[in-house]
Design a protein around this motif. Structure first.
Motif, PDB file in Angstrom:
ATOM      1  N   UNK A   1       0.824  -1.209   0.000  1.00 45.42           N
ATOM      2  CA  UNK A   1       0.000   0.000   0.000  1.00 45.42           C
ATOM      3  C   UNK A   1       0.862   1.264   0.000  1.00 45.42           C
ATOM      4  N   UNK A   2       2.029   1.202   0.615  1.00 47.93           N
ATOM      5  CA  UNK A   2       2.936   2.342   0.649  1.00 47.93           C
ATOM      6  C   UNK A   2       3.414   2.697  -0.759  1.00 47.93           C
ATOM      7  N   UNK A   3       3.580   1.687  -1.622  1.00 48.19           N
ATOM      8  CA  UNK A   3       4.071   1.922  -2.980  1.00 48.19           C
ATOM      9  C   UNK A   3       2.960   2.361  -3.928  1.00 48.19           C
ATOM     10  N   UNK A   4       1.731   2.390  -3.460  1.00 48.09           N
ATOM     11  CA  UNK A   4       0.653   2.961  -4.251  1.00 48.09           C
ATOM     12  C   UNK A   4      -0.130   1.973  -5.091  1.00 48.09           C
ATOM     13  N   UNK A   5      -1.320   2.406  -5.452  1.00 49.78           N
ATOM     14  CA  UNK A   5      -2.242   1.621  -6.265  1.00 49.78           C
ATOM     15  C   UNK A   5      -2.382   2.270  -7.637  1.00 49.78           C
ATOM     16  N   UNK A   6      -2.135   1.476  -8.668  1.00 46.52           N
ATOM     17  CA  UNK A   6      -2.297   1.925 -10.047  1.00 46.52           C
ATOM     18  C   UNK A   6      -3.517   1.231 -10.631  1.00 46.52           C
ATOM     19  N   UNK A   7      -4.370   2.008 -11.273  1.00 47.31           N
ATOM     20  CA  UNK A   7      -5.558   1.486 -11.947  1.00 47.31           C
ATOM     21  C   UNK A   7      -5.395   1.731 -13.442  1.00 47.31           C
ATOM     22  N   UNK A   8      -5.446   0.657 -14.221  1.00 45.10           N
ATOM     23  CA  UNK A   8      -5.373   0.753 -15.680  1.00 45.10           C
ATOM     24  C   UNK A   8      -6.759   0.433 -16.223  1.00 45.10           C
ATOM     25  N   UNK A   9      -7.308   1.339 -17.025  1.00 42.70           N
ATOM     26  CA  UNK A   9      -8.636   1.177 -17.605  1.00 42.70           C
ATOM     27  C   UNK A   9      -8.506   1.200 -19.120  1.00 42.70           C
TER      28      UNK A   9
END
Length: 181
Positions: A29-37
């Motif tokens: 979670x510290x490294x972040x969430x990427x969402x690809x659409x």
């Protein structure tokens, strides 16, 4: 005249010697969430490449929203990703408001959102991108690519004003020419 630095060849060997930052006290979670659409009936490769690139760059979590009927295939190809189906018409065009609703909680929780790789161009995509921009977190970075690029000039002014400093456009040469035409 100052001497120019020698060019550095960017290849797999250099990248292997360039480790990602490690936070010994954090988790994914510290490294972040990427969402690809993205994605269309015959363009899953674009979404696969974008998602793989996000993981290689150090994303802690990868979430993918892909046009139906592709989620199962993509889930097998990228098992570390959460893959969600974006509702479409039989011809592959998005059902824009249904698609945005299907991933709304992912949009709201993402640190970075990439919209457009492999999507079919058209009004449905523009509506979908407008919905994504409106739902994006106040701190999320949003990248518009490929078929999502024209949405930058088709989204309402209030939504654009809210996200303007956090939106990046990634046109290829032909897409850049179309944007300025």
């Amino acid at each position: 005249m100052p001497r120019a630095e020698p060019a550095i060849r960017l290849d797999a060997g250099l990248l292997a010697r360039w480790p990602l930052p490690v936070d010994d006290h954090g988790d994914k979670h510290v490294r972040g969430t990427v969402l690809v659409l993205g994605g269309g009936p015959s363009t899953l490769g674009a979404v696969l490449l974008a998602g793989s690139a996000a993981l290689r760059m150090g994303a802690g979590r990868l979430q993918i929203g892909v046009a139906a009927p592709a989620p199962a295939a993509l889930g097998v190809a990228v098992p570390e990703a959460m893959v969600v189906e974006l509702p479409t018409h039989r011809d592959g065009r998005l059902r824009p408001h249904r698609a945005a609703a299907a991933v709304r909680s992912l949009i709201e929780g993402a640190d970075a959102i990439l919209v457009g790789p492999g999507m079919l161009a058209g009004p449905a995509t523009l509506q979908f991108v407008g919905d994504v921009l409106a739902a994006a977190s106040p701190t999320a970075i949003v990248v518009l690519d490929a078929a999502a690029l024209p949405a930058a000039s088709h989204t309402d002014a209030d939504t654009l004003a809210r996200v303007r400093s956090r939106v990046a456009l990634t046109p290829n040469r032909q897409e850049a020419q179309a944007l300025v035409a």
